[in-house]
Scaffold this active site. Structure first.
Site, PDB file in Angstrom:
ATOM      1  NE  ARG A 269     -24.436  -0.805  64.769  1.00 52.26           N
ATOM      2  CZ  ARG A 269     -24.649  -0.465  65.958  1.00 52.26           C
ATOM      3  NH1 ARG A 269     -24.643   0.023  67.102  1.00 52.26           N
ATOM      4  NH2 ARG A 269     -26.357  -0.369  65.461  1.00 52.26           N
ATOM      5  N   GLY A 341     -25.484   3.312  58.162  1.00 53.39           N
ATOM      6  CA  GLY A 341     -26.071   2.766  58.718  1.00 53.39           C
ATOM      7  C   GLY A 341     -26.208   4.731  59.679  1.00 53.39           C
ATOM      8  CD  GLU A 365     -10.108  22.578  38.217  1.00 53.25           C
ATOM      9  OE1 GLU A 365      -9.605  21.873  37.416  1.00 53.25           O
ATOM     10  OE2 GLU A 365      -9.578  22.954  39.222  1.00 53.25           O
ATOM     11  CB  THR A 367     -20.154  17.628  33.668  1.00 60.45           C
ATOM     12  OG1 THR A 367     -19.543  17.993  32.066  1.00 60.45           O
ATOM     13  CG2 THR A 367     -20.635  18.915  34.274  1.00 60.45           C
TER      14      THR A 367
HETATM   15  N1  CAA Z   1      -4.606  21.910  24.797  1.00 57.94           N
HETATM   16  C1  CAA Z   1      -4.283  22.405  24.533  1.00 57.94           C
HETATM   17  N2  CAA Z   1      -5.668  23.139  22.583  1.00 57.94           N
HETATM   18  C2  CAA Z   1      -6.578  22.329  22.904  1.00 57.94           C
HETATM   19  C3  CAA Z   1      -7.067  21.006  23.897  1.00 57.94           C
HETATM   20  C4  CAA Z   1      -5.835  21.412  24.902  1.00 57.94           C
HETATM   21  N3  CAA Z   1      -6.715  20.191  25.412  1.00 57.94           N
HETATM   22  N4  CAA Z   1      -7.975  20.998  23.561  1.00 57.94           N
HETATM   23  C5  CAA Z   1      -8.810  21.788  22.133  1.00 57.94           C
HETATM   24  N5  CAA Z   1      -7.151  22.437  22.125  1.00 57.94           N
HETATM   25  C6  CAA Z   1      -8.045  23.542  20.620  1.00 57.94           C
HETATM   26  C7  CAA Z   1      -8.002  22.212  19.524  1.00 57.94           C
HETATM   27  O1  CAA Z   1      -6.903  22.296  19.214  1.00 57.94           O
HETATM   28  C8  CAA Z   1      -8.805  24.037  18.890  1.00 57.94           C
HETATM   29  O2  CAA Z   1      -7.203  24.929  18.389  1.00 57.94           O
HETATM   30  P1  CAA Z   1      -7.167  25.134  17.072  1.00 57.94           P
HETATM   31  O3  CAA Z   1      -7.916  24.982  15.826  1.00 57.94           O
HETATM   32  O4  CAA Z   1      -6.179  25.953  17.068  1.00 57.94           O
HETATM   33  O5  CAA Z   1      -5.879  23.843  16.392  1.00 57.94           O
HETATM   34  C9  CAA Z   1      -9.803  24.583  20.254  1.00 57.94           C
HETATM   35  O6  CAA Z   1      -8.747  24.617  21.035  1.00 57.94           O
HETATM   36  C10 CAA Z   1     -11.564  24.476  19.580  1.00 57.94           C
HETATM   37  O7  CAA Z   1     -10.441  22.936  19.972  1.00 57.94           O
HETATM   38  P2  CAA Z   1     -12.323  22.225  20.137  1.00 57.94           P
HETATM   39  O8  CAA Z   1     -13.045  22.156  18.764  1.00 57.94           O
HETATM   40  O9  CAA Z   1     -11.527  20.802  20.490  1.00 57.94           O
HETATM   41  O10 CAA Z   1     -12.920  22.779  21.761  1.00 57.94           O
HETATM   42  P3  CAA Z   1     -14.392  22.587  21.649  1.00 57.94           P
HETATM   43  O11 CAA Z   1     -14.891  24.538  21.788  1.00 57.94           O
HETATM   44  O12 CAA Z   1     -15.096  21.358  20.917  1.00 57.94           O
HETATM   45  O13 CAA Z   1     -14.240  22.561  23.146  1.00 57.94           O
HETATM   46  C11 CAA Z   1     -14.559  21.066  25.007  1.00 57.94           C
HETATM   47  C12 CAA Z   1     -13.475  21.603  24.251  1.00 57.94           C
HETATM   48  C13 CAA Z   1     -13.567  20.004  25.692  1.00 57.94           C
HETATM   49  C14 CAA Z   1     -15.656  21.192  25.665  1.00 57.94           C
HETATM   50  C15 CAA Z   1     -14.160  22.290  26.075  1.00 57.94           C
HETATM   51  O14 CAA Z   1     -15.278  22.876  25.902  1.00 57.94           O
HETATM   52  C16 CAA Z   1     -14.189  22.392  27.640  1.00 57.94           C
HETATM   53  O15 CAA Z   1     -13.187  21.516  28.107  1.00 57.94           O
HETATM   54  N6  CAA Z   1     -14.958  22.661  28.325  1.00 57.94           N
HETATM   55  C17 CAA Z   1     -15.415  22.612  29.787  1.00 57.94           C
HETATM   56  C18 CAA Z   1     -15.206  23.662  30.191  1.00 57.94           C
HETATM   57  C19 CAA Z   1     -14.337  23.501  31.857  1.00 57.94           C
HETATM   58  O16 CAA Z   1     -14.149  22.141  32.797  1.00 57.94           O
HETATM   59  N7  CAA Z   1     -14.557  24.449  33.412  1.00 57.94           N
HETATM   60  C20 CAA Z   1     -14.277  25.235  34.272  1.00 57.94           C
HETATM   61  C21 CAA Z   1     -14.628  25.443  34.520  1.00 57.94           C
HETATM   62  S1  CAA Z   1     -13.136  25.804  35.938  1.00 57.94           S
HETATM   63  C22 CAA Z   1     -13.970  25.499  37.627  1.00 57.94           C
HETATM   64  O17 CAA Z   1     -14.750  24.490  38.299  1.00 57.94           O
HETATM   65  C23 CAA Z   1     -12.886  25.670  38.493  1.00 57.94           C
HETATM   66  C24 CAA Z   1     -13.781  25.636  39.984  1.00 57.94           C
HETATM   67  O18 CAA Z   1     -14.316  26.196  40.285  1.00 57.94           O
HETATM   68  C25 CAA Z   1     -12.704  24.935  41.006  1.00 57.94           C
END
Ligand code: CAA
Length: 406
Positions: A269, A341, A365, A367
């Site tokens: 450009r 642009g 997956e 936010t």
């Molecule tokens: N691996 C294994 N276990 C895990 C873990 C991990 N990464 N993270 C947490 N855990 C376990 C914890 O150890 C706990 O278990 P125990 O009590 O047995 O030890 C249990 O899970 C609960 O953990 P938290 O209290 O930390 O869980 P939370 O309710 O506070 O949530 C969060 C955590 C990270 C916010 C979760 O809810 C989350 O990832 N939310 C986002 C959901 C998401 O990404 N959705 C996307 C949908 S798919 C999509 O969008 C695809 C598409 O269409 C293309």
């Protein structure tokens, strides 16, 4: 010694995937975005090229690709178009909980026919509900045992590829009121009576479809339960730890494509008698875009490498990769439009489609605010044993619990 080079077979895979993107996706990205449908014909070609169903073990008829190989393939697909890339990629997400939690016999019975048929077949990952998006453990869909069957009731939403899917990976509550402790994951074949509801009409990535999925007294045999009751939430989290590198890869491809198109434009450009790339106002922006594409790629490949080598830290590193790469994808497409642009803003030059598609990378997956929660929770854990070498206690702070878990 650390080695950042791709092996010969990885380089060949990357080049083959980039060729596919340039030949099959880029020329059709605008048309497919307007069509607002799952591009089944391109998915079929991707399936035949071995770009779908990457992680299924060989014993269940799969290629058992590494996560690192996935980053190479999906960077290329994202370079083509993030919506098309999402449509091709979602089987990896839908089948990951099964690879993690199902037995080989279950994979052979339910997944093998899906990945060895002549036609590409689709899975769908059903976690999200109207009141359980970021708060995934608030799932209300129920699974009740009845003899040797499970009965599923509930409605999922924003489920990618659901309108074309044959197998649904469904997270459901087996003990309502017990939060994540009662969650379990099931494989639900479409012909068990799964219905598709409202199809979303989105800003971008319109070459992928998301819809409601409705389960009304859907009965499935007991061998559709994946892993143990009570482990569903953990399996969902382990899945997302892995698959967020896939989204980061798509985002890296978007970063690179925005850079390449903007560089090509700026080099040709002419304004004020010279190519606009000779102005630092433009070339410095391109330099920043290159730095972002490079950082996104490194963070993404590093997270995948951790997973493949079964090293700790995947959750935090895949969240970092997804956060950085998707924010950079948004920034690079915004900057590309500014450099181009009016040509960037007009639909027929492609950047407008890419820019709209980039936005979803910051949302699905998990936010990017959720990625920050994942990272912050891990920082909080690590802070408990951090030794910086500084020995003076902070005044007024004893027995600190610095947890900033949200
Ligand atoms: N691996 C294994 N276990 C895990 C873990 C991990 N990464 N993270 C947490 N855990 C376990 C914890 O150890 C706990 O278990 P125990 O009590 O047995 O030890 C249990 O899970 C609960 O953990 P938290 O209290 O930390 O869980 P939370 O309710 O506070 O949530 C969060 C955590 C990270 C916010 C979760 O809810 C989350 O990832 N939310 C986002 C959901 C998401 O990404 N959705 C996307 C949908 S798919 C999509 O969008 C695809 C598409 O269409 C293309």
């Amino acid at each position: 010694m650390a080695d950042f080079r791709l092996s010969d077979s990885e380089q060949a895979l990357y080049e083959r995937a980039m060729e596919f993107a340039r030949k099959e996706i880029v020329p059709r990205a605008i048309e497919l975005d307007i069509a607002n449908e799952v591009p089944v014909d391109i998915c079929q070609k991707a399936y035949e090229a071995g770009f779908m169903n990457l992680h299924i073990p060989k014993e269940a008829g799969g290629p058992h690709n590494t996560l690192f190989e996935e980053t190479l393939i999906y960077e290329a697909m994202g370079y083509g178009d993030p919506g098309v890339a999402t449509s091709i990629n979602v089987n990896n997400l839908a089948f990951a909980p099964l690879v993690i939690g199902a037995t080989i016999e279950q994979l052979q019975k339910y997944v093998q026919p899906m990945i060895t048929s002549e036609k590409a077949r689709f899975g769908a990952f059903c976690l999200t509900e109207r009141e359980a998006g970021s708060d995934a453990s608030a799932t209300k869909t129920t699974a009740v045992r009845d003899g040797d069957e499970w009965v599923i009731n509930g409605t999922k939403c924003w489920i990618t590829n659901a309108p074309v899917a044959d197998l649904f990976t469904v997270f459901a509550q087996t003990e309502p009121g017990s939060g994540y402790k009662g969650m379990a994951v099931f494989m639900v074949p479409k012909d068990a009576g799964v219905k598709i509801g409202h199809i979303e009409n989105k800003l971008g990535q319109r070459a992928s479809q998301q819809s409601e999925v409705i389960f009304e007294n859907v009965r499935i045999p007991e061998d559709c339960l994946v892993g143990e009751v009570g482990r569903g939430f953990h399996i969902a989290m382990m899945t997302l730890d892995m698959t967020r590198t896939g989204i980061a890869s798509i985002a890296t491809g978007v970063c690179q494509r925005a850079l390449d198109e903007a560089s090509r434009f700026a080099n040709t450009r002419i304004a004020f008698g010279k190519p606009i790339i000779r102005n630092q106002g433009i070339s410095f922006t391109l330099a920043d875009m290159a730095a972002k594409a490079h950082s996104a790629r490194l963070a993404t490949r590093h997270a995948a490498w951790l997973a493949d080598n079964k090293l700790p830290g995947l959750g935090m590193d895949s969240a970092i990769a997804k956060l950085l790469a998707s924010d950079y994808a948004m920034q690079n497409t915004t900057d590309a439009i500014q450099i181009m642009g009016g040509y960037g803003y007009a639909i027929e030059y492609g950047m407008e489609t890419l820019f709209r598609g980039a936005k979803l990378l910051q949302i699905y997956e998990g936010t990017n605010q959720i990625q920050r929660i994942v990272i912050a929770n891990e920082l909080s854990k690590r802070a408990k044993t951090l030794d910086t070498g500084f020995r003076l206690n902070y005044p007024g702070v004893d027995a600190p619990d610095h947890s900033f878990k949200q």
